[in-house]
Design a protein around this motif. Structure first.
Motif, PDB file in Angstrom:
ATOM      1  N   GLU A 143       4.863  -7.259  -6.963  1.00 48.44           N
ATOM      2  CA  GLU A 143       6.119  -7.442  -6.737  1.00 48.44           C
ATOM      3  C   GLU A 143       6.800  -8.739  -7.092  1.00 48.44           C
ATOM      4  O   GLU A 143       7.987  -8.741  -7.907  1.00 48.44           O
ATOM      5  N   ASP A 144       5.995  -9.756  -7.313  1.00 52.48           N
ATOM      6  CA  ASP A 144       6.297 -10.986  -7.978  1.00 52.48           C
ATOM      7  C   ASP A 144       6.178 -10.735  -9.663  1.00 52.48           C
ATOM      8  O   ASP A 144       6.848 -11.296 -10.265  1.00 52.48           O
TER       9      ASP A 144
ATOM     10  N   ARG B 211      10.917  -1.761  -9.535  1.00 59.25           N
ATOM     11  CA  ARG B 211       9.514  -0.889  -8.906  1.00 59.25           C
ATOM     12  C   ARG B 211       9.055  -1.779  -7.512  1.00 59.25           C
ATOM     13  O   ARG B 211       8.167  -1.387  -7.120  1.00 59.25           O
ATOM     14  N   ALA B 212       9.484  -2.930  -7.533  1.00 58.97           N
ATOM     15  CA  ALA B 212       9.034  -3.698  -6.223  1.00 58.97           C
ATOM     16  C   ALA B 212       9.305  -3.180  -5.090  1.00 58.97           C
ATOM     17  O   ALA B 212       8.434  -3.275  -4.015  1.00 58.97           O
ATOM     18  N   GLY B 213      10.131  -2.363  -5.035  1.00 53.92           N
ATOM     19  CA  GLY B 213      10.571  -1.767  -3.558  1.00 53.92           C
ATOM     20  C   GLY B 213      10.306  -0.292  -3.626  1.00 53.92           C
ATOM     21  O   GLY B 213      10.677   0.558  -2.754  1.00 53.92           O
ATOM     22  N   SER B 214       9.456   0.362  -4.709  1.00 55.23           N
ATOM     23  CA  SER B 214       9.175   1.666  -4.545  1.00 55.23           C
ATOM     24  C   SER B 214       8.376   2.225  -3.369  1.00 55.23           C
ATOM     25  O   SER B 214       8.695   3.441  -2.900  1.00 55.23           O
TER      26      SER B 214
ATOM     27  N   LEU C   1       5.397  12.699 -11.989  1.00 56.56           N
ATOM     28  CA  LEU C   1       6.587  12.757 -11.898  1.00 56.56           C
ATOM     29  C   LEU C   1       7.229  12.162 -10.506  1.00 56.56           C
ATOM     30  O   LEU C   1       6.600  12.313  -9.483  1.00 56.56           O
ATOM     31  N   PRO C   2       8.295  11.554 -10.610  1.00 53.73           N
ATOM     32  CA  PRO C   2       9.060  11.015  -9.548  1.00 53.73           C
ATOM     33  C   PRO C   2       9.616  12.008  -8.512  1.00 53.73           C
ATOM     34  O   PRO C   2      10.716  11.857  -7.939  1.00 53.73           O
ATOM     35  N   VAL C   3       8.607  12.669  -7.688  1.00 55.17           N
ATOM     36  CA  VAL C   3       8.970  13.522  -6.603  1.00 55.17           C
ATOM     37  C   VAL C   3       8.325  12.951  -5.305  1.00 55.17           C
ATOM     38  O   VAL C   3       7.305  12.237  -5.310  1.00 55.17           O
TER      39      VAL C   3
ATOM     40  N   PRO D 173       0.864  -1.329   0.016  1.00 55.24           N
ATOM     41  CA  PRO D 173       0.079  -0.244   0.093  1.00 55.24           C
ATOM     42  C   PRO D 173       0.909   1.199  -0.092  1.00 55.24           C
ATOM     43  O   PRO D 173       0.288   2.340  -0.653  1.00 55.24           O
ATOM     44  N   ARG D 174       2.060   1.161   0.369  1.00 57.21           N
ATOM     45  CA  ARG D 174       2.986   2.428   0.532  1.00 57.21           C
ATOM     46  C   ARG D 174       2.976   2.846  -0.921  1.00 57.21           C
ATOM     47  O   ARG D 174       3.297   3.980  -1.176  1.00 57.21           O
TER      48      ARG D 174
END
Length: 320
Positions: free
Chosen positions: A197-198, A253-256, A151-153, A135-136
C-alpha cells in the motif's frame, strides 16, 4: 553496496511490480522467479549440505523448466560435470549465473519468503526487501488469476470459492508466521519490510529508500512505466495477469481488498486475522447475510481439517 538484492513476498503481494521498478535502473539486474532455493530445499538439501555429482541430474528435475530455458546449456553442463561435491551456494550460483556489467544483481522468487534465513547465510551482506499486503487483496487477486483470467470480477458464493479462500488464508497465515520468525532472528538491517500500500501510494519515496539502502543513486526513470515495456514477466505469462505493469502505478490498488464480499472477508479473518494484525492490517468485522454465513460455516465444518492438513503437507514438502 548491498548485494545481492532479493525481493521476497507472498504471491500477488506486489513482488513483480517492485522487481520491475528496481530492474528499470541501469545499474540493477533482477532475475525473475528462478525459485532455485525452493528446488534445492524440496530436493532435500540443507544449507550446509553437499551435492554430489551423481545427484545433480535428479536435482535438475526439481528446477522449473521455464528457468532452465534461461540458463545457457554450457552452464548446465558445467553444473553436471563439476568434479567432486558442490556446496549449496555453488549449486545456486551455477544455476543462476550472476549477471555481469551491473553494480547490483539479485532475483525475485515469491517462494524465497520462506527461505530468508538461507539467503542471509549464503549472502550475509545481501538486502532482502520483504513486501507485504492486505491478505484480502492478495486472495482476491489470486482468485481472479486462478479462476477468472485476472479479470476484475468478484467471487460468487460456492463450495469452490469457500474452500479456496479458506485454504489460501491458512497458507498465507502459516507463511507469514514463518517469515515473521525469520525477520525477528536475522540481524538488524538484513530485511527491509515494505507495505504494498505504501509502494503504490508513495512510490518514489519507497524506491528512493531502497536505493539508499542498497547504495546506489535513485533514478527517476525507474518510475517511468515505458521502461517496463520489455518486462520479462509480460513475456513469461499468458492472459492479463501482469497487464498493469506497463501502466502508471495506481494508488487506488491500495484499497483493493475492500472489494471482497463479506463472506470471503469473514473466512480470511477467521484463519488469518491474527497474522494480518501482526503485520499492521486489522481486518474489519463483517456481517454477511445469514444464509451466506450458514453456507460458509457448514462448508468449513466439513473440510477445515482436510484443508489444514493440505497446507501442512505443502509446507513440509518445501522443507521450511
Amino acid at each position: 553496496m548491498r548485494i545481492p538484492l532479493f525481493v521476497v513476498g507472498y504471491v500477488r503481494s506486489g513482488t513483480t511490480l517492485l522487481r520491475a521498478i528496481l530492474g528499470s535502473h541501469r545499474d540493477i539486474e533482477m532475475l525473475n522467479e528462478p525459485h532455485l532455493l525452493k528446488a534445492l530445499r524440496t530436493a532435500g538439501y540443507e544449507i550446509d549440505g553437499k551435492i554430489l555429482p551423481e545427484a545433480r541430474p535428479a536435482l535438475l528435475k526439481a528446477v522449473r523448466p521455464k528457468h532452465l530455458e534461461t540458463v545457457p546449456p554450457e552452464q548446465v553442463k558445467r553444473f553436471l560435470d563439476h568434479p567432486g561435491p558442490m556446496s549449496f551456494k555453488e549449486a545456486y550460483e551455477y544455476l543462476l549465473p550472476k549477471p555481469t556489467g551491473v553494480a547490483v544483481w539479485g532475483e525475485k522468487s515469491p517462494s524465497n519468503v520462506l527461505y530468508m534465513r538461507e539467503l542471509h547465510r549464503m549472502y550475509p551482506d545481501a538486502l532482502l526487501v520483504y513486501i507485504v499486503r492486505d491478505p484480502r487483496a492478495i486472495m482476491l487477486s489470486y482468485y481472479r488469476k486462478k479462476y477468472k483470467d485476472s479479470l476484475p470480477v468478484l467471487p460468487q458464493l460456492s463450495s469452490v470459492a469457500i474452500r479456496f479462500f479458506a485454504s489460501q488464508a491458512m497458507r498465507w497465515a502459516a507463511t507469514m508466521k514463518h517469515a515473521s520468525a525469520a525477520v525477528s532472528e536475522l540481524p538488524k538491517g538484513t530485511v527491509m519490510q515494505l507495505k504494498y500500500e505504501d509502494l503504490v501510494t508513495n512510490t518514489e519515496r519507497e524506491i528512493r529508500s531502497i536505493c539508499r539502502e542498497v547504495g546506489i543513486e535513485f533514478d527517476k526513470d525507474m518510475l517511468d512505466p515505458a521502461k517496463r515495456e520489455g518486462e520479462k514477466a509480460l513475456q513469461d505469462r499468458t492472459g492479463d495477469t501482469h497487464r498493469l505493469l506497463t501502466s502508471p502505478v495506481n494508488a487506488g490498488r491500495a484499497g483493493s481488498g475492500n472489494e471482497l464480499p463479506d463472506w470471503a472477508c469473514m473466512i480470511i479473518k477467521k484463519y488469518a486475522g491474527d497474522q494480518a494484525m501482526e503485520l499492521g492490517y486489522e481486518l474489519p468485522e463483517v456481517g454477511p447475510a445469514m444464509i451466506a454465513r450458514l453456507r460458509v460455516n457448514l462448508e468449513l465444518a466439513m473440510v477445515e481439517n482436510q484443508l489444514r492438513a493440505g497446507v501442512q503437507q505443502q509446507m513440509g514438502r518445501m522443507r521450511v
